[in-house]
Design an enzyme around this catalytic site. Sequence first.
Site, short mmCIF file in Angstrom:
data_model
loop_
_atom_site.label_atom_id
_atom_site.label_comp_id
_atom_site.label_asym_id
_atom_site.label_seq_id
_atom_site.Cartn_x
_atom_site.Cartn_y
_atom_site.Cartn_z
CD GLU A 50 -4.67 -3.53 -7.74
OE1 GLU A 50 -5.63 -3.48 -6.95
OE2 GLU A 50 -4.71 -4.14 -8.82
CB ALA B 288 -11.50 -5.19 -1.42
CD GLU C 281 -7.52 -7.00 -5.45
OE1 GLU C 281 -7.75 -7.60 -4.38
OE2 GLU C 281 -7.53 -5.76 -5.56
NE ARG D 296 -4.07 -1.74 0.04
CZ ARG D 296 -5.04 -1.67 -0.86
NH1 ARG D 296 -4.96 -0.82 -1.86
NH2 ARG D 296 -6.07 -2.46 -0.77
CD GLU E 209 -11.14 -5.03 -8.15
OE1 GLU E 209 -10.04 -5.49 -7.76
OE2 GLU E 209 -11.22 -3.99 -8.83
CD GLU F 48 0.21 3.35 -13.57
OE1 GLU F 48 0.63 4.39 -13.06
OE2 GLU F 48 0.13 3.17 -14.80
N GLY G 206 -17.45 10.02 7.99
CA GLY G 206 -17.23 11.43 8.30
C GLY G 206 -16.67 12.23 7.14
CD GLU H 276 -14.87 2.81 -0.16
OE1 GLU H 276 -14.54 1.70 -0.59
OE2 GLU H 276 -14.10 3.55 0.48
#
Length: 173
Positions: free
Chosen positions: A133, A68, A88, A56, A84, A131, A107, A111
């Site tokens: 990932e 996900a 993945e 990440r 997905e 690109e 908040g 999504e």
Amino acid sequence: MNRTIHQWKKTVSLTEQDMELPNGKSITHTTIVHPGAAVIIPLTEDNQIVMVYQYRPSLRKWMLEVPAGTMELGENPLNCAERELEEETGYSAEHYTALGQLTPMAGMCDEIQHLFIAKGLNKTARYECDEDEIIEVRSYSIAELESMIVSGEITDSKTIACLYKAKLCGHLD
């Protein structure tokens, strides 16, 4: 009226809007506008859960997560889950069961994450990842994953929530 401040990957944007709250107060609110996502627990015949170990860039670290991904504009949640999962992990599934929804950042973001459990897995040719990932596919038992949640090795909120929801609904032993 929404004012777009920034657009990312054609699907996610940062907007600002003047609005009146239920208490009558007027504010300017900034929102991350997101088309939604699908979150999938792929469950093998021998009760292993297929996970992704993914780098990440925002956190500059590797995370162990359930597969996900973001819905494309106009895409429905199940089609996103199917796409997905294969992109993945290199698996397709014969059966999907919807587990409900999560609102991960209410908040500041609109999504909605749509949760699924996928069974009847079949190995396919894995599609090319986005690109940004970098993904390794791994499998674990629910006991191993629970231990990693307790130890802090797994910190991804959608993963923890989806696994817990599936367990509460009787899908995981």
